[in-house]
Design an enzyme around this catalytic site. Structure first.
Site, PDB file in Angstrom:
ATOM      1  CG  HIS A 152      19.461  26.276 -87.536  1.00 12.13           C
ATOM      2  ND1 HIS A 152      18.691  27.133 -88.287  1.00 12.13           N
ATOM      3  CD2 HIS A 152      18.782  25.092 -87.505  1.00 12.13           C
ATOM      4  CE1 HIS A 152      17.591  26.499 -88.695  1.00 12.13           C
ATOM      5  NE2 HIS A 152      17.630  25.257 -88.232  1.00 12.13           N
ATOM      6  CG  HIS A 160      13.709  24.586 -89.051  1.00 14.00           C
ATOM      7  ND1 HIS A 160      13.910  23.219 -89.068  1.00 14.00           N
ATOM      8  CD2 HIS A 160      12.728  24.829 -88.149  1.00 14.00           C
ATOM      9  CE1 HIS A 160      13.080  22.653 -88.197  1.00 14.00           C
ATOM     10  NE2 HIS A 160      12.349  23.606 -87.629  1.00 14.00           N
ATOM     11  CG  ASP A 186      16.159  22.038 -92.542  1.00 12.98           C
ATOM     12  OD1 ASP A 186      16.592  20.920 -92.240  1.00 12.98           O
ATOM     13  OD2 ASP A 186      15.494  22.757 -91.749  1.00 12.98           O
TER      14      ASP A 186
END
Ligand code: Q9C
Ligand code: ZN
Length: 316
Positions: free
Chosen positions: A136, A172, A170
Site C-alpha cells: 500500500h 487488499h 493479498d
C-alpha cells in the site's frame, strides 16, 4: 529455499490504530511474522538467513526523498512508547509511527533485497519475511500498515534487464505497487483482491485500471466479491496465472498476504487452510524463479500452518 528474517521488525509495534475515530487494537502485530518464522523452523522448512544492507538508492527510485526524510525525522523524534498519527505523507489515518518504525521499515526493504539478490544469483525460490508490509506504500505516502513498498522495490531491481511479473494475492489491492509500474510494460502487475467498492483501499483495484501509455495492458485487476471461497478463488487465480504465462517474465514476485484466510479478523474471504497448498501448487506451474514477499495476514495463530501449506504446494 532461503528464508530471510530479521528480529528488527519488533521495534515497530504500535499498540492501537484509530479507525473512523475509534481506537482499535493494531491488527498488524509483530506476532504474525514470528509465528510463520517459528513454525517453519520447527518443521525444518528452508534455511534462515539474515538480511544484508543495501544502498538507499533502491528506495529512492520508488519513494520521494521528502517522504523518506519525513518518516526518518518524525520516527527519530519519538521516544520509546510514543506514537504519532501523521497528518500528511499518508493515504489513510489509522497507521501509526513509533520510534522504531523507520529502522524496521528500512530492515524490511533489506529483507526483500536480500531475497531478490538470491534470485538474481540463480536461486529458484526465496521467501522474504518482510514486516512492516509494503504494497500500500506509494511514492509519497505510507498507508494500510505499509511504509516502503518492499515488493515494488525488489521488482524494480529484478527488472533492470529482464521482464518481471508481480502476482499480488493479498486480500487488499496493492495500490502502491500498481502505481509504481502503471506506465511500464516491463513489469506486469496482476492482483486478486476484495472489491474496492467495499474494502480498503477503496480508491483503486477496479478492473478498468489497465495501465497507461506504454504500460497499457500491463496492469490487471481481479476484484472479487466478499465471502469469496476456494472454488471461485481458484478459477480467478488460474486466469491470473494465464496472464502471467502469456507475458512470459524472467522473474516472478509474489505479494503474499494471508489475510484471504476464512478466519482473518479484518477481512472477508473464505479460503481454508488446506487450500493454500493448492494456491502454491498453481503458482508452481509457472516455473519461474520466484521471490515471495510477505504482506498482510492477521489471524496470527493460523499463519504458520498457512505458510507451511503454501510452501508445500510451491515446492513439491
Ligand atoms: N480496523 C495489508 O494487508 N483496514 N494492509 C483497517 C481495521 C486495513 C491492510 C481496518 C487494511 C490495510 C498489508
Ligand atoms: Zn491485506
Amino acid at each position: 529455499m532461503k528464508i530471510v528474517y530479521s528480529p528488527k521488525h519488533k521495534q515497530h509495534s504500535p499498540p492501537f490504530e484509530i479507525y473512523d475515530d475509534v481506537k482499535e487494537e493494531y491488527a498488524e502485530k509483530p506476532e504474525g511474522i514470528e509465528t510463520i518464522y517459528n513454525f517453519l523452523r520447527q518443521k525444518g522448512v528452508g534455511s534462515v538467513i539474515s538480511p544484508g544492507s543495501f544502498s538507499m538508492d533502491n528506495i529512492r527510485k520508488l519513494h520521494h526523498p521528502a517522504y523518506i526524510d519525513f518518516l526518518k525525522k518524525r520516527s527519530g523524534q519519538l521516544r520509546k512508547g510514543e506514537i504519532l498519527y501523521p497528518s500528511y505523507f499518508i493515504t489513510d489515518t489509522y497507521i501509526a509511527v513509533t520510534s522504531g518504525t523507520y529502522n524496521a521499515a528500512i530492515e524490511s526493504v533489506n529483507i526483500v533485497l536480500t531475497g531478490a539478490t538470491g534470485i538474481l544469483d540463480g536461486e529458484k525460490l526465496a521467501y522474504s519475511l518482510c514486516r512492516p508490509p509494503g504494497h500500500h506504500a506509494e511514492e509519497r505516502s505510507m498507508g494500510g500498515y505499509c511504509f516502503f513498498n518492499n515488493a515494488a522495490i525488489a521488482a524494480n531491481v529484478l527488472s533492470k534487464t529482464e521482464k518481471v511479473a508481480i502476482l499480488d494475492i493479498d486480500f487488499h489491492h496493492g495500490n502502491g505497487t500498481q502505481n509504481a509500474f502503471y506506465e511500464r510494460s516491463d513489469v506486469l502487475y496482476v492482483s486478486l483482491h476484495a472489491d474496492p467498492r467495499f474494502k480498503y483501499p477503496y480508491k483503486t483495484g477496479f478492473a478498468e485500471e489497465k495501465g497507461k501509455g506504454k504500460g497499457l495492458g500491463f496492469n490487471i485487476n481481479y476484484p472479487l466479491k466478499l465471502k469469496t471461497g476456494n472454488k471461485e478463488y481458484l478459477e480467478t487465480l488460474k486466469k491470473a496465472l494465464r496472464d502471467i504465462a502469456e507475458f512470459n517474465p524472467k522473474y516472478l514476485v509474489v505479494s503474499l498476504g494471508f489475510d484471504t484466510y476464512e478466519h482473518d479478523p479484518i477481512c472477508d474471504f473464505k479460503l481454508t487452510i488446506p487450500f493454500y497448498e493448492e494456491i502454491g501448487a498453481e503458482i508452481k506451474t509457472l516455473n519461474k524463479p520466484t521471490l515471495l514477499v510477505h504482506e498482510g495476514g492477521y489471524a496470527v495463530d493460523a499463519l504458520g500452518e498457512i505458510a507451511y501449506n503454501f510452501l508445500k504446494g510451491l515446492s513439491s
